[in-house]
Design a protein around this motif. Structure first.
Motif, PDB file in Angstrom:
ATOM      1  N   LEU A  73       0.828  -1.206   0.000  1.00 51.87           N
ATOM      2  CA  LEU A  73       0.000   0.000   0.000  1.00 51.87           C
ATOM      3  C   LEU A  73       0.861   1.255   0.000  1.00 51.87           C
ATOM      4  N   ILE A  74       0.333   2.310  -0.599  1.00 48.24           N
ATOM      5  CA  ILE A  74       0.973   3.612  -0.500  1.00 48.24           C
ATOM      6  C   ILE A  74       0.512   4.216   0.818  1.00 48.24           C
ATOM      7  N   LYS A  75       1.387   4.174   1.800  1.00 48.52           N
ATOM      8  CA  LYS A  75       1.032   4.608   3.152  1.00 48.52           C
ATOM      9  C   LYS A  75       0.956   6.130   3.245  1.00 48.52           C
ATOM     10  N   ASN A  76       1.920   6.805   2.639  1.00 44.75           N
ATOM     11  CA  ASN A  76       1.977   8.258   2.713  1.00 44.75           C
ATOM     12  C   ASN A  76       2.594   8.783   1.427  1.00 44.75           C
ATOM     13  N   ALA A  77       2.077   9.897   0.947  1.00 38.60           N
ATOM     14  CA  ALA A  77       2.620  10.529  -0.258  1.00 38.60           C
ATOM     15  C   ALA A  77       2.379  12.022  -0.150  1.00 38.60           C
ATOM     16  N   TYR A  78       3.444  12.783  -0.323  1.00 36.67           N
ATOM     17  CA  TYR A  78       3.293  14.232  -0.237  1.00 36.67           C
ATOM     18  C   TYR A  78       4.315  14.940  -1.105  1.00 36.67           C
ATOM     19  N   VAL A  79       3.996  16.201  -1.402  1.00 34.82           N
ATOM     20  CA  VAL A  79       4.856  17.032  -2.246  1.00 34.82           C
ATOM     21  C   VAL A  79       5.170  18.314  -1.488  1.00 34.82           C
ATOM     22  N   ASN A  80       6.434  18.665  -1.460  1.00 32.64           N
ATOM     23  CA  ASN A  80       6.866  19.938  -0.902  1.00 32.64           C
ATOM     24  C   ASN A  80       7.446  20.789  -2.014  1.00 32.64           C
ATOM     25  N   GLY A  81       7.432  22.069  -1.824  1.00 35.85           N
ATOM     26  CA  GLY A  81       7.999  22.974  -2.819  1.00 35.85           C
ATOM     27  C   GLY A  81       9.513  22.963  -2.773  1.00 35.85           C
ATOM     28  N   GLY A  82      10.124  22.984  -3.928  1.00 32.39           N
ATOM     29  CA  GLY A  82      11.574  23.077  -4.024  1.00 32.39           C
ATOM     30  C   GLY A  82      11.963  24.506  -4.333  1.00 32.39           C
ATOM     31  N   PRO A  83      13.198  24.719  -4.740  1.00 31.40           N
ATOM     32  CA  PRO A  83      13.623  26.075  -5.076  1.00 31.40           C
ATOM     33  C   PRO A  83      12.920  26.584  -6.336  1.00 31.40           C
ATOM     34  N   THR A  84      12.705  27.870  -6.388  1.00 28.87           N
ATOM     35  CA  THR A  84      12.041  28.487  -7.523  1.00 28.87           C
ATOM     36  C   THR A  84      13.072  29.161  -8.404  1.00 28.87           C
ATOM     37  N   LEU A  85      13.023  28.854  -9.699  1.00 31.26           N
ATOM     38  CA  LEU A  85      13.899  29.527 -10.659  1.00 31.26           C
ATOM     39  C   LEU A  85      13.235  30.837 -11.055  1.00 31.26           C
ATOM     40  N   LYS A  86      13.943  31.925 -10.877  1.00 28.88           N
ATOM     41  CA  LYS A  86      13.356  33.229 -11.176  1.00 28.88           C
ATOM     42  C   LYS A  86      13.924  33.744 -12.494  1.00 28.88           C
ATOM     43  N   ARG A  87      13.039  34.102 -13.389  1.00 28.41           N
ATOM     44  CA  ARG A  87      13.425  34.605 -14.705  1.00 28.41           C
ATOM     45  C   ARG A  87      12.708  35.920 -14.951  1.00 28.41           C
ATOM     46  N   LEU A  88      13.253  36.745 -15.854  1.00 25.24           N
ATOM     47  CA  LEU A  88      12.627  38.010 -16.207  1.00 25.24           C
ATOM     48  C   LEU A  88      12.148  37.957 -17.640  1.00 25.24           C
ATOM     49  N   ARG A  89      11.020  38.606 -17.873  1.00 24.88           N
ATOM     50  CA  ARG A  89      10.441  38.640 -19.208  1.00 24.88           C
ATOM     51  C   ARG A  89      10.098  40.083 -19.545  1.00 24.88           C
ATOM     52  N   PRO A  90      10.415  40.531 -20.735  1.00 25.76           N
ATOM     53  CA  PRO A  90      10.072  41.906 -21.105  1.00 25.76           C
ATOM     54  C   PRO A  90       8.554  42.113 -21.109  1.00 25.76           C
ATOM     55  N   MET A  91       8.128  43.237 -20.541  1.00 26.57           N
ATOM     56  CA  MET A  91       6.719  43.589 -20.497  1.00 26.57           C
ATOM     57  C   MET A  91       6.526  44.945 -21.170  1.00 26.57           C
ATOM     58  N   SER A  92       5.320  45.400 -21.171  1.00 25.06           N
ATOM     59  CA  SER A  92       5.009  46.663 -21.833  1.00 25.06           C
ATOM     60  C   SER A  92       5.644  47.844 -21.095  1.00 25.06           C
ATOM     61  N   GLY A  97       8.838  41.751 -16.213  1.00 21.58           N
ATOM     62  CA  GLY A  97       7.956  40.949 -15.362  1.00 21.58           C
ATOM     63  C   GLY A  97       8.683  39.710 -14.878  1.00 21.58           C
ATOM     64  N   ARG A  98       8.414  39.316 -13.655  1.00 25.03           N
ATOM     65  CA  ARG A  98       9.079  38.149 -13.079  1.00 25.03           C
ATOM     66  C   ARG A  98       8.308  36.883 -13.451  1.00 25.03           C
ATOM     67  N   ILE A  99       9.030  35.876 -13.920  1.00 23.26           N
ATOM     68  CA  ILE A  99       8.475  34.558 -14.205  1.00 23.26           C
ATOM     69  C   ILE A  99       9.047  33.607 -13.159  1.00 23.26           C
ATOM     70  N   ARG A 100       8.186  32.916 -12.429  1.00 22.68           N
ATOM     71  CA  ARG A 100       8.633  31.969 -11.405  1.00 22.68           C
ATOM     72  C   ARG A 100       8.436  30.551 -11.923  1.00 22.68           C
ATOM     73  N   LYS A 101       9.534  29.837 -12.077  1.00 23.51           N
ATOM     74  CA  LYS A 101       9.482  28.438 -12.514  1.00 23.51           C
ATOM     75  C   LYS A 101       9.658  27.571 -11.276  1.00 23.51           C
ATOM     76  N   ARG A 102       8.569  26.983 -10.836  1.00 25.72           N
ATOM     77  CA  ARG A 102       8.570  26.275  -9.562  1.00 25.72           C
ATOM     78  C   ARG A 102       9.044  24.826  -9.715  1.00 25.72           C
ATOM     79  N   THR A 103       9.646  24.316  -8.654  1.00 23.61           N
ATOM     80  CA  THR A 103      10.086  22.922  -8.618  1.00 23.61           C
ATOM     81  C   THR A 103       9.449  22.234  -7.413  1.00 23.61           C
ATOM     82  N   SER A 104       9.506  20.909  -7.410  1.00 16.68           N
ATOM     83  CA  SER A 104       8.852  20.123  -6.361  1.00 16.68           C
ATOM     84  C   SER A 104       9.787  19.047  -5.830  1.00 16.68           C
TER      85      SER A 104
END
Length: 114
Positions: A73-92, A97-104
């Protein structure tokens, strides 16, 4: 007896991983892998790999015994957040604008129920 498998730095947001993980919590390994095989989400693949790894770890712990996937049986299963990759994107208007690429970080605990 129980065994643990962890997968870190998966490039999928934790929220999206949790949606798929809710489908398999508390199920047997065989049922969980069947569900994930037919789930049309990108998070299904790393979750299935981690479940297989946890099952293999359990087989290594219980040396010499044959273990059936229907008895684990799968007794326990969970996801925690990992480090976030921060990127910039040109805006008007010359802004950036900041783009956050999340990891788990995914953790799955399986237990032999006999």
């Amino acid at each position: 007896m129980e065994a643990v498998a962890k997968t870190k730095y998966v490039r999928i947001s934790p929220r999206k991983m949790r949606q798929v993980l809710q489908l398999v919590k508390g199920k047997t390994v065989e049922d969980a892998l069947d569900i994930l095989y037919f789930t049309n989400k990108r998070a299904a693949e790393p979750i299935a790999k981690t479940i297989k790894s946890a099952f293999a770890n359990l087989g290594n712990k219980e040396e010499g015994k044959r273990i059936d996937m229907r008895d684990v049986l799968i007794k326990n299963a969970y996801v925690n957040g990992g480090p976030t990759l921060k990127r910039l994107r040109p805006m008007s208007m010359g802004r950036a604008g900041r783009i956050r690429k999340r990891t788990s970080h995914l953790t799955i605990v399986v237990e032999h129920s006999s």
